[in-house]
Scaffold this active site. Structure first.
Site, PDB file in Angstrom:
ATOM      1  CB  THR A  86      -0.895   0.005   1.264  1.00  0.00           C
ATOM      2  OG1 THR A  86      -1.433   1.321   1.447  1.00  0.00           O
ATOM      3  CG2 THR A  86      -0.127  -0.350   2.521  1.00  0.00           C
ATOM      4  CE1 TYR A 137      -3.925  -2.175   5.351  1.00  0.00           C
ATOM      5  CE2 TYR A 137      -3.373   0.031   4.572  1.00  0.00           C
ATOM      6  CZ  TYR A 137      -3.728  -1.283   4.316  1.00  0.00           C
ATOM      7  OH  TYR A 137      -3.866  -1.706   3.018  1.00  0.00           O
TER       8      TYR A 137
END
Ligand SMILES: NC(=O)c1ccc[n+]([C@@H]2O[C@H](COP(=O)([O-])OP(=O)(O)OC[C@H]3O[C@@H](n4cnc5c(N)ncnc54)[C@H](O)[C@@H]3O)[C@@H](O)[C@H]2O)c1
Length: 333
Positions: free
Chosen positions: A120, A144
């Site tokens: 990501t 995250y």
């Protein structure tokens, strides 16, 4: 000896994984999908064998790798909600990092040669300039992003120590749904802009919250690089081909290389929808960079990948069409 050619897709019942399963299935690949349905849907899996289970289940994963003669793993399974990772970090380190370690251990023991990992843009945190290149510093600002970066590091180190080769794809903002309308983003309580705006457009939500209108961007709202999910799926197909052709391990940004502001997205949603959606402006949210756009030279050069759906109106249209379809026939009901 016969070459192993099974492909394991973890998280293949989720939003992005299911679009990749569709494309690989259409090409006739031998697929097995492993998903625990924490956020995924059975209806999303159009090809391959679907096994309900967890990436943390060593015995199950090892059995799948053996029975399906798996030579490539595409690893999508993860928790993905950034604010939840802030309030419950261990859930993210447990599922995203520890279970990825487990999967890698099974892969190493089974001699799997190819691994494609869903990373990501969150690994960049708040980049200094408007573009993030693959060599920009890694400085995630939430658990995250850190949970994903730690997985990247494990994968890098395992590849250096074994015959495994990998492609890490760092996705920017994934949006849109299958243009044929067979599958689409069905995530409950979604937090990503285009999905939420499409839900407002079809009346599923009351309004769209816009966080920050005083950023140093042309119209004051945040700018992001939105990539259509089918283009992203195609990048995975090409990454698999690249590895099978002997390509070296590599980390690649996956985006279009240009961005749209929140206001531009809203204008496009209004245009496609035929009437304006309700919007409420809020102060900036901590940790949101003003602009986050991918440098994309490396993915074009390495994979020969070129986008087909680089068109905000098309992205928004496929999102709204899918919301209408979900209203008629909800998934997981
Ligand atoms: N959506 C985005 O914009 C975006 C951006 C960057 C990276 N990513 C990454 O892409 C991947 C897919 O994201 P998505 O948007 O499709 O999310 P999603 O929640 O729709 O898909 C994740 C899937 O993994 C499954 N899963 C989760 N933990 C599991 C486990 N331990 N064992 C088996 N199955 C498990 C879920 O049930 C779900 O089907 C994730 O790794 C995410 O971090 C997504």
């Amino acid at each position: 000896m016969r070459q192993k050619n099974g492909v394991l897709v973890t998280g293949g019942a989720g939003y992005i994984g299911s679009h990749v399963v569709k494309q690989l299935g259409e090409m006739g690949e031998r697929l097995v999908v492993l998903d625990n349905f924490s956020t995924g849907f059975r209806e999303a899996v159009l090809y391959g064998d679907l096994i309900e289970g967890d990436t943390g289940d060593t015995a199950l994963v090892s059995r799948i790798l053996r029975d399906y003669e798996v030579d490539a793993i595409l690893h999508f399974a993860a928790h993905t909600i950034v604010p939840e990772s802030v309030s419950n970090p261990l859930k993210y380190y447990g599922n995203n990092t520890c279970k990825t370690r487990n999967l890698l251990q099974c892969a190493a023991e089974a001699g799997v040669r190819h691994f494609i990992f869903s990373s990501t843009a969150a690994v960049y945190g708040i980049p200094e300039g408007p573009f993030a290149t693959e060599s920009s510093p890694n400085a995630p600002i939430n658990p995250y992003g850190t949970s994903k970066l730690m997985s990247e590091w494990m994968l890098r180190d395992l590849s250096a120590a074994s015959n495994l080769r990998h492609v890490i794809l760092r996705y920017f903002n994934v949006a849109g749904s299958d243009p044929a309308g067979h599958i689409g983003q069905s995530t409950q309580n979604a937090t990503l802009l285009i999905k939420v705006a499409a839900e407002v457009a079809v009346g599923k939500r009351e309004k769209l919250l816009v966080f920050g209108t005083d950023y140093p961007t042309p119209d004051g709202t945040g700018v992001r690089d939105y990539i259509h999910v089918s283009d992203l799926a195609d990048a995975h197909v090409r990454a698999l081909e690249y590895l099978r052709n002997g390509g070296e391990s590599v980390t690649l940004n996956a985006g279009y290389g240009h961005g749209y502001s929140v206001r531009e997205v809203i204008d496009t949603v209004n245009k496609v929808n035929g009437r304006p959606i309700a919007v409420e402006e809020q102060p900036r949210r901590a940790g949101d960079p003003p602009q986050l756009v991918a440098a994309v030279g490396k993915i074009h050069e390495t994979l020969g990948w070129m986008p087909r759906f680089d068109d905000l109106e098309f992205i928004v249209r496929t999102s709204i069409d899918w919301e209408k379809r979900l209203l008629e026939k909800p998934w997981g009901a």
